[in-house]
Design a protein around this motif. Structure first.
Motif, PDB file in Angstrom:
ATOM      1  N   ASP A  35       0.672  -1.240  -0.352  1.00 35.26           N
ATOM      2  CA  ASP A  35      -0.482  -0.194   0.096  1.00 35.26           C
ATOM      3  C   ASP A  35       1.262   0.890  -0.238  1.00 35.26           C
ATOM      4  OD1 ASP A  35      -2.855   0.892   0.260  1.00 35.26           O
ATOM      5  OD2 ASP A  35      -1.527   1.719   2.186  1.00 35.26           O
ATOM      6  N   HIS A  36       0.591   1.858  -1.006  1.00 37.58           N
ATOM      7  CA  HIS A  36       1.181   3.648  -0.754  1.00 37.58           C
ATOM      8  C   HIS A  36       1.373   4.395   0.765  1.00 37.58           C
ATOM      9  CE1 HIS A  36      -2.987   4.834  -1.379  1.00 37.58           C
ATOM     10  NE2 HIS A  36      -2.232   6.219  -1.450  1.00 37.58           N
ATOM     11  N   PHE A  37       0.837   4.045   1.565  1.00 42.43           N
ATOM     12  CA  PHE A  37       0.430   4.379   3.180  1.00 42.43           C
ATOM     13  C   PHE A  37       2.019   3.494   3.762  1.00 42.43           C
ATOM     14  CE2 PHE A  37      -3.388   5.888   2.008  1.00 42.43           C
ATOM     15  CZ  PHE A  37      -2.818   7.689   1.885  1.00 42.43           C
ATOM     16  N   ASP A  38       2.154   2.541   3.042  1.00 39.14           N
ATOM     17  CA  ASP A  38       3.042   1.386   4.102  1.00 39.14           C
ATOM     18  C   ASP A  38       4.543   1.682   2.929  1.00 39.14           C
ATOM     19  OD1 ASP A  38       4.230  -0.111   5.255  1.00 39.14           O
ATOM     20  OD2 ASP A  38       2.911  -2.043   4.019  1.00 39.14           O
ATOM     21  N   ILE A  39       4.976   3.304   4.602  1.00 42.32           N
ATOM     22  CA  ILE A  39       5.697   3.512   3.893  1.00 42.32           C
ATOM     23  C   ILE A  39       7.051   2.176   3.733  1.00 42.32           C
ATOM     24  CG2 ILE A  39       8.229   5.116   4.190  1.00 42.32           C
ATOM     25  CD1 ILE A  39       5.255   5.556   3.436  1.00 42.32           C
ATOM     26  N   ALA A  40       7.480   1.433   5.797  1.00 36.60           N
ATOM     27  CA  ALA A  40       8.114   0.721   5.402  1.00 36.60           C
ATOM     28  C   ALA A  40       8.149  -0.605   4.572  1.00 36.60           C
ATOM     29  CB  ALA A  40       7.783   0.070   7.346  1.00 36.60           C
ATOM     30  N   GLY A  41       6.780  -1.079   4.263  1.00 31.43           N
ATOM     31  CA  GLY A  41       6.274  -2.518   3.614  1.00 31.43           C
ATOM     32  C   GLY A  41       7.220  -1.887   2.275  1.00 31.43           C
ATOM     33  N   LEU A  42       6.990  -0.442   1.710  1.00 25.10           N
ATOM     34  CA  LEU A  42       7.643  -0.158   0.624  1.00 25.10           C
ATOM     35  C   LEU A  42       9.125   0.334   0.533  1.00 25.10           C
ATOM     36  CD1 LEU A  42       5.499   2.907  -0.341  1.00 25.10           C
ATOM     37  CD2 LEU A  42       5.215   0.477  -1.896  1.00 25.10           C
ATOM     38  N   ALA A  43       9.531   0.314   1.713  1.00 26.94           N
ATOM     39  CA  ALA A  43      11.383  -0.117   1.930  1.00 26.94           C
ATOM     40  C   ALA A  43      11.996  -1.725   1.840  1.00 26.94           C
ATOM     41  CB  ALA A  43      11.611   0.925   3.324  1.00 26.94           C
ATOM     42  N   ALA A  44      10.333  -2.061   2.495  1.00 23.08           N
ATOM     43  CA  ALA A  44      11.828  -3.392   2.211  1.00 23.08           C
ATOM     44  C   ALA A  44      11.453  -4.007   0.743  1.00 23.08           C
ATOM     45  CB  ALA A  44      10.408  -4.387   3.343  1.00 23.08           C
ATOM     46  N   TYR A  45      10.112  -3.755   0.243  1.00 23.54           N
ATOM     47  CA  TYR A  45      10.213  -4.276  -1.312  1.00 23.54           C
ATOM     48  C   TYR A  45      10.811  -3.343  -1.819  1.00 23.54           C
ATOM     49  CZ  TYR A  45       6.947  -4.490  -5.152  1.00 23.54           C
ATOM     50  OH  TYR A  45       6.710  -5.982  -6.545  1.00 23.54           O
ATOM     51  N   TRP A  46      11.066  -1.856  -1.526  1.00 25.53           N
ATOM     52  CA  TRP A  46      12.612  -1.965  -2.874  1.00 25.53           C
ATOM     53  C   TRP A  46      13.879  -2.249  -2.439  1.00 25.53           C
ATOM     54  CZ3 TRP A  46      16.581   0.306  -0.373  1.00 25.53           C
ATOM     55  CH2 TRP A  46      17.354   1.412  -0.756  1.00 25.53           C
ATOM     56  N   LYS A  47      13.982  -2.901  -1.000  1.00 26.73           N
ATOM     57  CA  LYS A  47      15.018  -3.389  -0.780  1.00 26.73           C
ATOM     58  C   LYS A  47      15.395  -5.273  -1.996  1.00 26.73           C
ATOM     59  CE  LYS A  47      19.493  -4.183   0.793  1.00 26.73           C
ATOM     60  NZ  LYS A  47      19.703  -3.622   0.673  1.00 26.73           N
ATOM     61  N   GLN A  48      14.030  -5.416  -0.949  1.00 30.11           N
ATOM     62  CA  GLN A  48      14.129  -6.556  -1.983  1.00 30.11           C
ATOM     63  C   GLN A  48      14.780  -6.702  -3.032  1.00 30.11           C
ATOM     64  OE1 GLN A  48      13.915 -10.109  -0.052  1.00 30.11           O
ATOM     65  NE2 GLN A  48      14.143 -10.821  -1.867  1.00 30.11           N
ATOM     66  N   HIS A  49      13.372  -5.765  -4.107  1.00 28.83           N
ATOM     67  CA  HIS A  49      13.257  -5.817  -5.382  1.00 28.83           C
ATOM     68  C   HIS A  49      14.147  -4.931  -6.615  1.00 28.83           C
ATOM     69  CE1 HIS A  49      10.539  -9.505  -4.115  1.00 28.83           C
ATOM     70  NE2 HIS A  49       9.871  -8.749  -3.542  1.00 28.83           N
ATOM     71  N   TYR A  50      14.610  -4.073  -6.049  1.00 19.93           N
ATOM     72  CA  TYR A  50      15.125  -3.013  -6.667  1.00 19.93           C
ATOM     73  C   TYR A  50      16.422  -2.398  -6.659  1.00 19.93           C
ATOM     74  CZ  TYR A  50      15.340   1.090  -9.520  1.00 19.93           C
ATOM     75  OH  TYR A  50      15.455   1.979 -10.939  1.00 19.93           O
ATOM     76  N   ASN A  51      16.786  -2.692  -4.901  1.00 20.00           N
ATOM     77  CA  ASN A  51      17.530  -2.602  -4.784  1.00 20.00           C
ATOM     78  C   ASN A  51      18.920  -3.960  -4.864  1.00 20.00           C
ATOM     79  OD1 ASN A  51      20.198  -2.172  -1.763  1.00 20.00           O
ATOM     80  ND2 ASN A  51      20.344  -0.772  -3.319  1.00 20.00           N
ATOM     81  N   THR A  52      17.719  -5.459  -4.042  1.00 17.38           N
ATOM     82  CA  THR A  52      18.490  -6.285  -3.714  1.00 17.38           C
ATOM     83  C   THR A  52      19.309  -6.082  -2.518  1.00 17.38           C
ATOM     84  OG1 THR A  52      20.566  -6.618  -4.689  1.00 17.38           O
ATOM     85  CG2 THR A  52      19.372  -6.838  -6.447  1.00 17.38           C
ATOM     86  N   PRO A  53      19.271  -7.600  -1.854  1.00 14.16           N
ATOM     87  CA  PRO A  53      19.569  -7.647  -0.688  1.00 14.16           C
ATOM     88  C   PRO A  53      20.650  -7.532  -0.674  1.00 14.16           C
ATOM     89  CG  PRO A  53      18.003  -9.546  -1.207  1.00 14.16           C
ATOM     90  CD  PRO A  53      19.007  -8.795  -2.354  1.00 14.16           C
ATOM     91  N   ALA A  54      21.983  -7.766  -1.608  1.00 14.83           N
ATOM     92  CA  ALA A  54      23.240  -7.368  -1.967  1.00 14.83           C
ATOM     93  C   ALA A  54      22.977  -6.084  -2.028  1.00 14.83           C
ATOM     94  CB  ALA A  54      23.728  -8.471  -2.699  1.00 14.83           C
ATOM     95  N   GLY A  55      22.612  -4.975  -2.075  1.00  6.41           N
ATOM     96  CA  GLY A  55      23.168  -3.534  -2.759  1.00  6.41           C
ATOM     97  C   GLY A  55      23.067  -2.804  -1.204  1.00  6.41           C
TER      98      GLY A  55
END
Length: 79
Positions: free
Chosen positions: A44-64
């Motif tokens: 959800d666009h109000f779930d900032i922590a969720g968006l952050a975790a999603y970004w880390k997993q799928h965009y930045n990657t766990p190794a980023g």
């Protein structure tokens, strides 16, 4: 080719160049294309922590180098 044509039309450029790192529309399109490859739904666009975790997993990657905390801190700077 069709996607490239649409992107260059939206960004009003003829093709790749040094302008890419300054073009917010291009950056948004590239991020969205990356996320379209992910089967998990966006939080959800109000779930900032969720968006952050999603970004880390799928965009930045766990190794980023980026972190969830850094994402949240940067988000709060824009508010």
């Amino acid at each position: 080719p069709h996607i490239v044509e649409q992107i260059t039309k939206v960004c009003n450029h003829d093709g790749p160049g040094p302008w890419l790192k300054f073009d917010l529309a291009y950056q948004i399109i590239m991020a969205r294309l990356q996320y379209l490859r992910v089967p998990d739904a966006l939080p959800d666009h109000f779930d900032i922590a969720g968006l952050a975790a999603y970004w880390k997993q799928h965009y930045n990657t766990p190794a980023g180098r980026g972190t969830v905390d850094e994402f949240i801190k940067n988000y709060q700077l824009t508010r």
